[in-house]
Design an enzyme around this catalytic site. Structure first.
Site, PDB file in Angstrom:
ATOM      1  N   GLU A   1       0.826  -1.200   0.000  1.00  0.00           N
ATOM      2  CA  GLU A   1       0.000   0.000   0.000  1.00  0.00           C
ATOM      3  C   GLU A   1       0.860   1.250   0.000  1.00  0.00           C
ATOM      4  OE1 GLU A   1      -1.193   0.599   4.668  1.00  0.00           O
ATOM      5  OE2 GLU A   1      -2.342  -0.887   3.547  1.00  0.00           O
ATOM      6  N   CYS A   2       0.394   2.239  -0.740  1.00  0.00           N
ATOM      7  CA  CYS A   2       1.014   3.554  -0.853  1.00  0.00           C
ATOM      8  C   CYS A   2       2.497   3.433  -1.218  1.00  0.00           C
ATOM      9  CB  CYS A   2       0.795   4.372   0.412  1.00  0.00           C
ATOM     10  SG  CYS A   2       0.834   6.165   0.103  1.00  0.00           S
ATOM     11  N   GLY A   3       3.423   3.728  -0.301  1.00  0.00           N
ATOM     12  CA  GLY A   3       4.840   3.662  -0.632  1.00  0.00           C
ATOM     13  C   GLY A   3       5.278   2.290  -1.098  1.00  0.00           C
TER      14      GLY A   3
END
Length: 541
Positions: free
Chosen positions: A381-383
């Site tokens: 998720e995300c990064g």
């Protein structure tokens, strides 16, 4: 902390307070850090809670102050589970301190009190101390405080602290508000410019800066010991009503039974249907949290270093309760993945600040790509999602090679992209079965043309066609040319939405941050795939 049983619920005495403010920038973060340091100095074992989906403040509280720190968020979890999480995480502590978010009543969509600091205080029945930025005001402070006390009759505002107030004015203002409003003035904070903690890129704190920050907080704590009525604050916390909750710990025994009798496990029920995205779509009962536990201990690689450091500790606790052994590794510093892994977790953090170091660790990039492409289950998720792309733009404007699991680039945008709470639902795809369209026709042919109607089914993600609604959160300054289409994100109290997340049989990767207690079916489905991978004999050696 004392507790007693009443039916399925437990009544527990948890000394607790919330520090809230009328607006962001009123000083609640600095004052919360200072008060926590005061309590630590007094050897009072304290747990801190951040209201809302914030990674930074809990990380700062733990790294710099040394307190246990968690999140409480009524958008993610229903009232019952929120209370249970408060009790669970306060179990070994003498006092709990909650830090509010934004303005006290500011909630979801900017038009409701849902998931606001007020909402959390209401759900947990916690006394509130209102921090008021007093710069440029005197008598008007009484009107300001009265408005917050009376806007909601159950505000629970029991005390006030004046920020940026001179010691000469404080005695007069204390007398005024206590006599006219009947509220306890608990002290003031003078200007403390040499104690200010700078706000930088997503709150980044480098390890070498911690000693200096600790010195600032020790100095701030000395100031607060003199300017705040610490004894009265502790007494207010002790006066908090008993908390009624259903223990999450009991679910561990229940989960073991369910694991041995999986045919008795039922689907997690979620509070809302997909169309009802204007309310919180959280689990309604503690009984829905743990319905499965792996029959074998699963070794799950957890990326953890300066590039990947955004964790909800409750997520990690729930994974462990479901049978995961979390094995930390560094995509920056380690040359190889840990041995015998059954799955990978790539959470958010600061990969954009470490793009060159991530690129230079070629062996790690290649091993992660080989593992995922070879079928190892992965949540990103995300990064972590950004790291799975072909290339990522660094803060220097250059593009760097990443793992290449997801085709495309990730680049920096000039402002926050798709910020705030969302609810996620699996998208549908149009298919034609061979029975309907004929064996010689492609199974993804246009059913409308062939049969006169469209047949749709949910996209399978982690082996599940119905993962339910997942409350989630996005906060990122980067965007991707390949965000995925397995889910649809809907903004609460809004018609706005977008497709997102790459979902396949063993991969779930996208920008949204997930909170597992909001929808335990996702970590459950992930670990089931990890167990399947383990039993297939394909764990990395």
């Amino acid at each position: 902390m004392r507790s007693k049983q009443e039916g399925n619920d437990v009544l527990k005495t948890i000394p607790r307070i919330m520090l809230a403010a009328g607006a962001s920038g009123s000083g609640k973060t600095l004052l919360t850090c200072g008060l926590l340091q005061v309590l630590v100095n007094r050897r009072i074992k304290t747990v801190s809670f951040k209201c809302g989906p914030d990674y930074i403040d809990p990380m700062f509280h733990t790294q710099v102050i040394g307190t246990k720190s968690r999140n409480l968020d009524t958008f993610f979890t229903g009232e019952e589970i929120t209370r249970s999480l408060l009790a669970k995480n306060s179990a070994d502590c003498e006092m709990a301190v909650m830090e509010g978010v934004m303005g006290f009543y500011d909630g979801v969509a900017g038009t409701t009190t849902q998931a606001s600091a007020y909402d959390l205080a209401r759900v947990t029945d916690t006394p509130v101390i209102l921090i008021v930025n007093s710069k440029g005001m005197s008598v008007s402070l009484a009107a300001y405080i009265k408005g917050f006390m009376e806007y909601k009759k159950d505000s629970r505002i029991k005390g006030v602290i004046f920020n940026q107030m001179s010691p000469m004015l404080y005695p007069r203002m204390k007398k005024l508000v206590e006599e006219e409003l009947g509220i306890k003035a608990l002290g003031y904070v003078p200007k403390v410019e040499d104690c200010v903690i700078e706000s930088r890129h997503l709150g980044l704190v480098l390890p070498e800066e911690i000693p200096e920050l600790k010195q600032r907080l020790l100095k701030l704590a000395d100031v607060l010991e003199k300017s705040l009525d610490i004894e009265a604050i502790i007494q207010l916390a002790k006066e908090a009503p008993e908390l009624s909750y259903e223990p999450l710990e009991e679910e561990k025994t229940r989960a073991s039974i369910m694991a041995s009798e999986p045919e008795k496990c039922t689907q997690n029920s979620v509070a809302l249907s997909a169309a009802e995205n204007t309310k919180q779509s959280s689990l309604s009962s503690v009984k829905e949290v743990l319905k499965w536990k792996s029959s074998k201990k699963l070794r799950i690689g957890l990326a953890k270093d300066e590039a990947f450091c955004f964790f909800y500790e409750d997520n990690l606790d729930l994974l462990r309760a479901m049978g995961a052994e979390l094995v930390p590794f560094s995509p920056i510093h380690d040359a190889h993945l840990p041995e015998n892994l059954d799955g990978l977790l790539l959470y958010g953090g600061y990969p954009e600040l470490n793009t060159q170091a991530l690129e230079e660790n070629k062996f790690m990039r290649e091993e992660i790509a080989e593992a995922i492409k070879g079928g190892m289950p992965c949540l990103a998720e995300c990064g972590g999602f950004m790291y799975l792309h072909d290339q990522m733009e660094g803060m220097d404007g250059k593009f760097y090679q990443m793992t290449g699991v997801i085709p495309g680039k990730v680049w920096r945008t000039p402002k926050l992209t798709r910020f705030g709470y969302i609810t996620l639902t699996q998208n549908e795809e149009t298919v034609c079965s061979s029975e309907q369209a004929g064996d010689n026709l492609p199974k993804t042919a246009n059913c409308q043309e062939l049969l006169g109607f469209d047949q749709k089914k949910k996209i399978q993600v982690l082996g599940e066609a119905e993962l339910g609604i997942s409350p989630a959160h996005e906060f990122h300054y980067f965007d991707s040319e390949n965000c995925g289409t397995a889910f649809h994100a809907s903004k609460p109290h809004s018609k706005r939405g977008w497709d997102c997340i790459h979902g396949s049989d063993r991969l779930l990767a996208g920008f949204p941050h997930l909170y597992y207690y909001a929808n335990p079916k996702i970590p459950q489905a992930f670990l089931k795939k990890c167990l399947e991978y383990r039993l297939s004999g394909r764990s990395n050696d």
